[in-house]
Design a protein around this motif. Structure first.
Motif, PDB file in Angstrom:
ATOM      1  N   TYR A 140       0.848  -1.193   0.000  1.00 42.97           N
ATOM      2  CA  TYR A 140       0.000   0.000   0.000  1.00 42.97           C
ATOM      3  C   TYR A 140       0.882   1.240   0.000  1.00 42.97           C
ATOM      4  O   TYR A 140       1.993   1.250   0.531  1.00 42.97           O
ATOM      5  N   LYS A 141       0.359   2.345  -0.597  1.00 39.58           N
ATOM      6  CA  LYS A 141       1.138   3.585  -0.707  1.00 39.58           C
ATOM      7  C   LYS A 141       0.633   4.690   0.215  1.00 39.58           C
ATOM      8  O   LYS A 141       1.343   5.655   0.484  1.00 39.58           O
ATOM      9  N   PHE A 142      -0.624   4.565   0.712  1.00 35.85           N
ATOM     10  CA  PHE A 142      -1.170   5.622   1.549  1.00 35.85           C
ATOM     11  C   PHE A 142      -1.964   5.027   2.712  1.00 35.85           C
ATOM     12  O   PHE A 142      -2.781   4.128   2.519  1.00 35.85           O
ATOM     13  N   LEU A 143      -1.721   5.566   3.906  1.00 33.59           N
ATOM     14  CA  LEU A 143      -2.479   5.203   5.102  1.00 33.59           C
ATOM     15  C   LEU A 143      -3.059   6.487   5.686  1.00 33.59           C
ATOM     16  O   LEU A 143      -2.325   7.364   6.152  1.00 33.59           O
ATOM     17  N   TYR A 144      -4.384   6.611   5.633  1.00 31.80           N
ATOM     18  CA  TYR A 144      -5.076   7.788   6.151  1.00 31.80           C
ATOM     19  C   TYR A 144      -5.558   7.506   7.574  1.00 31.80           C
ATOM     20  O   TYR A 144      -6.207   6.474   7.821  1.00 31.80           O
ATOM     21  N   VAL A 145      -5.272   8.421   8.498  1.00 32.66           N
ATOM     22  CA  VAL A 145      -5.727   8.262   9.889  1.00 32.66           C
ATOM     23  C   VAL A 145      -6.211   9.614  10.408  1.00 32.66           C
ATOM     24  O   VAL A 145      -5.776  10.669   9.948  1.00 32.66           O
ATOM     25  N   SER A 146      -7.105   9.570  11.381  1.00 37.53           N
ATOM     26  CA  SER A 146      -7.499  10.794  12.086  1.00 37.53           C
ATOM     27  C   SER A 146      -6.467  11.057  13.178  1.00 37.53           C
ATOM     28  O   SER A 146      -5.787  10.130  13.633  1.00 37.53           O
ATOM     29  N   PRO A 147      -6.326  12.296  13.635  1.00 37.12           N
ATOM     30  CA  PRO A 147      -5.358  12.579  14.707  1.00 37.12           C
ATOM     31  C   PRO A 147      -5.688  11.817  15.987  1.00 37.12           C
ATOM     32  O   PRO A 147      -4.786  11.459  16.753  1.00 37.12           O
ATOM     33  N   GLU A 148      -6.986  11.539  16.202  1.00 40.21           N
ATOM     34  CA  GLU A 148      -7.384  10.805  17.407  1.00 40.21           C
ATOM     35  C   GLU A 148      -6.842   9.375  17.403  1.00 40.21           C
ATOM     36  O   GLU A 148      -6.546   8.814  18.473  1.00 40.21           O
ATOM     37  N   ARG A 149      -6.712   8.765  16.226  1.00 40.42           N
ATOM     38  CA  ARG A 149      -6.159   7.408  16.141  1.00 40.42           C
ATOM     39  C   ARG A 149      -4.729   7.365  16.676  1.00 40.42           C
ATOM     40  O   ARG A 149      -4.287   6.356  17.227  1.00 40.42           O
ATOM     41  N   LEU A 150      -4.019   8.473  16.509  1.00 38.03           N
ATOM     42  CA  LEU A 150      -2.614   8.508  16.930  1.00 38.03           C
ATOM     43  C   LEU A 150      -2.458   8.655  18.439  1.00 38.03           C
ATOM     44  O   LEU A 150      -1.347   8.662  18.959  1.00 38.03           O
ATOM     45  N   GLN A 151      -3.584   8.769  19.156  1.00 37.88           N
ATOM     46  CA  GLN A 151      -3.523   8.834  20.616  1.00 37.88           C
ATOM     47  C   GLN A 151      -3.283   7.453  21.236  1.00 37.88           C
ATOM     48  O   GLN A 151      -2.857   7.342  22.381  1.00 37.88           O
ATOM     49  N   ALA A 152      -3.578   6.416  20.453  1.00 39.80           N
ATOM     50  CA  ALA A 152      -3.440   5.043  20.964  1.00 39.80           C
ATOM     51  C   ALA A 152      -1.990   4.576  20.803  1.00 39.80           C
ATOM     52  O   ALA A 152      -1.468   4.513  19.687  1.00 39.80           O
ATOM     53  N   TYR A 198      -4.334  17.219  17.496  1.00 38.70           N
ATOM     54  CA  TYR A 198      -3.283  17.616  16.557  1.00 38.70           C
ATOM     55  C   TYR A 198      -1.978  17.939  17.275  1.00 38.70           C
ATOM     56  O   TYR A 198      -0.892  17.824  16.697  1.00 38.70           O
ATOM     57  N   LEU A 199      -2.084  18.370  18.530  1.00 36.59           N
ATOM     58  CA  LEU A 199      -0.877  18.746  19.279  1.00 36.59           C
ATOM     59  C   LEU A 199       0.030  17.539  19.512  1.00 36.59           C
ATOM     60  O   LEU A 199       1.235  17.691  19.741  1.00 36.59           O
ATOM     61  N   LYS A 200      -0.548  16.325  19.460  1.00 35.61           N
ATOM     62  CA  LYS A 200       0.245  15.111  19.708  1.00 35.61           C
ATOM     63  C   LYS A 200       1.015  14.656  18.463  1.00 35.61           C
ATOM     64  O   LYS A 200       1.866  13.778  18.548  1.00 35.61           O
ATOM     65  N   ILE A 201       0.693  15.251  17.305  1.00 28.51           N
ATOM     66  CA  ILE A 201       1.346  14.817  16.060  1.00 28.51           C
ATOM     67  C   ILE A 201       2.851  15.045  16.129  1.00 28.51           C
ATOM     68  O   ILE A 201       3.641  14.256  15.588  1.00 28.51           O
ATOM     69  N   SER A 202       3.256  16.107  16.827  1.00 30.23           N
ATOM     70  CA  SER A 202       4.686  16.425  16.909  1.00 30.23           C
ATOM     71  C   SER A 202       5.483  15.291  17.552  1.00 30.23           C
ATOM     72  O   SER A 202       6.684  15.145  17.299  1.00 30.23           O
ATOM     73  N   GLU A 203       4.803  14.457  18.383  1.00 29.51           N
ATOM     74  CA  GLU A 203       5.495  13.335  19.022  1.00 29.51           C
ATOM     75  C   GLU A 203       5.929  12.276  18.005  1.00 29.51           C
ATOM     76  O   GLU A 203       6.828  11.479  18.281  1.00 29.51           O
ATOM     77  N   LEU A 204       5.284  12.276  16.823  1.00 30.71           N
ATOM     78  CA  LEU A 204       5.710  11.344  15.774  1.00 30.71           C
ATOM     79  C   LEU A 204       7.145  11.621  15.342  1.00 30.71           C
ATOM     80  O   LEU A 204       7.840  10.728  14.849  1.00 30.71           O
TER      81      LEU A 204
END
Length: 630
Positions: A107-119, A153-159
């Motif tokens: 696969y070339k693209f994985l779409y996620v909501s910012p809330e998914r990245l909280q897990a 969205y503030l948690k995205i920076s942790e990536l």
């Protein structure tokens, strides 16, 4: 390695990039963090899709818009590009399976909501993937000064800690200077290359017209410009009403809103895209992923809530570069009425606490419990039980959703849909023979336009209140009508689902986020005042008023907006205008609309000259409300 233009031509059949798509793509390919501010219609998705296709691995796309994720996955799939979206409603096992597909399925693209990245477990699984790019769409959501702040969205920076060598690309269509600075800081972008496309659209004429008869003005606009048009309204009922009014006047029109079934949405959009109809009347649910290049007019017949939404919706005209029109129709009562409605539905801290407390009671969540539990949820039934305003409650629940306290499914549709299968005469004949059913039937007919033409979602609580009856009696009536072949109807039960993402802590929960609510309410009021200023200001170019809001300076007026045309138009001598009106009336009586059309006057000129002639007793009104020589 394939070149960007080769990919563009292979999958999108375009020969060249729009400015500054090529530069953004090159920046990403060089591994640099990049920030792209590109107004609507600028082609933001291409900026991450092409470098992701060139580089080995998979692109992680963070987006808050479920509908847009689904739309982009469908579009990529149609081009033979493999993409997955972790949308709502998926169980942990289903998500795990999807992530396995990403790891082993090319696969070339994985779409996620910012809330998914909280897990944490999802982050651990993402770390196992070969991520070649992180694209953050709607990046303005990271700023508490933006019009759609989402703390997730503030948690995205942790990536960044987990993907230190992967470039980040932040994309947004609208952001003030303050929000732009927040995006760079809060996403942790490292010395990003910043690309800003001007908000100025030289081919769009921004028009504001004051009129008491909006339908008549729509007739004038649509007749003069018979190309594809969008009319934006604020609610679903207006979609049906305005569409029917236009059809009755001979225009080919359809409608689009969030309450339609997917098949209806697709059919109506397809009819408009293929130009089987001229006009689509829509709420702001319409527009995501729409790229029709020859839209000639976008008309707002009610005040939009903020400049960002207005700019994006207006920006759907003229993508072919030809002169196009973004028109706002207002009258004197619009501002007061809309402002009152707007303020009344903004939830404050006290109302938010009340809704959250009642919600837990309604779903029987004990203190300290609830996390991870999902419930079927009927918004109208909840509001009816506690005597809450539906719109204000929905706004409160949306805020809790954005704060990740709950997840509210966005597929709102009423629990019952029905359609009358016989003519209105047959329905009236039925009510005359069954007077006990008359109030319920009339309540349905009065509140739902188009119910003879299509399946329509109805609010049973509204109907039972209007008809002063019970829900059981209403359901029994519908069963009788269906048996007689008068209607077809379906019942769905709950109209959405609601998931608790935190344990119940009452005041502790609400006090933690209430400061954001108060701040966002303040921002929303300021934004609404900006729209009012845009609509009522008569001393500045309309294009420059919009650019002012987005902190972009322009040295000269656009020359084509309603202000510029009025300013540049030679003022006509009132005595000459009065003489023209008298000469016209010598040929026969006319109403004010006919005078305005035949002499090509503005509404202001018409009103002024008629008042002058009346005061000087040169003309008078007859019994048919027409002007005649006195």
């Amino acid at each position: 390695m394939q070149q960007p233009l080769e990919i563009l031509k292979k999958y999108w059949q375009h020969d060249n990039f729009r400015d500054p798509q090529g530069e953004i793509i090159q920046s990403v390919l060089e591994g640099k963090d990049t920030f792209a501010l590109m107004p609507t219609g600028g082609g933001k998705s291409i900026c991450f899709q092409i470098p992701a296709l060139i580089k080995p691995g998979i692109c992680l796309v963070v987006s808050p818009l479920i509908a847009l994720m689904k739309d982009q996955v469908a579009n990529l799939s149609q081009r033979g590009i493999k993409a997955i979206a972790l949308t709502g409603g998926l169980s942990p096992d289903a998500i795990s399976d999807q992530l396995d597909n990403c790891k082993f399925g090319d696969y070339k693209f994985l779409y996620v909501s910012p809330e998914r990245l909280q897990a944490d477990w999802i982050i651990e699984r993402i770390k196992e993937l070969h991520i070649n790019l992180v694209a953050i769409d709607e990046a303005h959501c990271v700023s508490q000064w933006g019009h759609d702040f989402r703390p997730a969205y503030l948690k995205i920076s942790e990536l960044k800690k987990h993907l230190p060598y992967v470039p980040f690309l932040a994309l947004t269509a609208s952001a003030t200077k303050r929000v732009q600075d927040d995006i760079v800081t809060n996403l942790g972008l490292e010395t990003p290359i910043v690309y800003k496309k001007s908000f100025f659209r030289e081919n769009i004429a921004y028009m504001v017209f004051e009129t008491e008869d909006k339908l008549h003005r729509l007739q004038q606009i649509l007749t003069k410009n018979p190309e594809p048009s969008i009319i934006y309204v604020r609610n679903r009922k207006s979609c049906h009403d305005v569409s029917q009014q236009l059809q009755s006047l001979g225009y080919k029109a359809t409608y689009y809103h969030g309450g339609l079934r997917e098949k209806e949405k697709e059919a109506n959009m397809k009819a408009w895209m293929q130009e089987k109809v001229q006009v689509i009347v829509a709420t702001n649910a319409f527009g995501m992923g729409i790229d029709k290049v020859n839209v000639k007019t976008v008309i707002h017949i009610q005040l939009p809530e903020n400049p960002e939404n207005y700019y994006q919706e207006a920006g759907r005209v003229g993508r072919n570069g030809e002169k196009s029109f973004a028109i706002l129709l207002i009258n004197k009562s619009d501002i007061v009425v809309t402002q009152n409605q707007f303020i009344e539905v903004l939830p404050d801290r006290k109302f938010l606490k009340n809704v959250y407390s009642r919600l837990n009671s309604y779903l029987q969540i004990a203190y300290g419990e609830g996390i991870g539990q999902t419930f079927p949820f009927n918004l109208n039934a909840f509001c009816w039980q506690y005597k809450f305003s539906v719109v204000k409650t929905y706004n409160a629940l949306q805020f809790l959703d954005r704060q990740s306290i709950i997840t509210l499914s966005k597929q709102f549709s009423e629990s019952i849909t029905l359609q009358f299968l016989v003519s209105s005469k047959e329905v009236l004949r039925y009510t005359s023979l069954n007077p006990a059913d008359e109030e319920m039937v009339l309540a349905i007919l009065r509140n739902y336009a188009g119910i003879f033409d299509m399946e329509t979602a109805i609010n049973t609580n509204l109907i039972t209140r209007k008809a002063k009856t019970s829900e059981q009696e209403l359901l029994a009536l519908m069963q009788r009508l269906q048996q007689k072949g008068i209607i077809s109807y379906t019942s769905k039960g709950a109209d959405s689902s609601l998931t608790f993402n935190e344990i119940r802590e009452d005041d502790l929960t609400i006090n933690r986020v209430a400061v954001f609510l108060e701040q966002q309410n303040k921002i929303k009021l300021q934004q609404f005042e900006t729209i009012v200023h845009y609509a009522t200001n008569t001393n500045r170019c309309k294009s420059r008023l919009l650019l002012d809001y987005f902190d972009e300076e322009k040295s000269k007026d656009c020359g084509i907006c309603s202000y510029c045309i009025t300013k540049n138009k030679k003022s006509r001598n009132i005595i000459d205008l009065a003489q023209s009106v008298l000469q016209l009336l010598e040929k026969g009586s006319c109403n004010s609309r006919e005078i305005e059309q035949k002499l090509e006057l503005s509404s202001q000129e018409t009103i002024y000259v008629l008042q002058l002639l009346l005061e000087n007793e040169k003309i008078k009104l007859n019994t048919n409300n027409q002007y005649i020589i006195k």
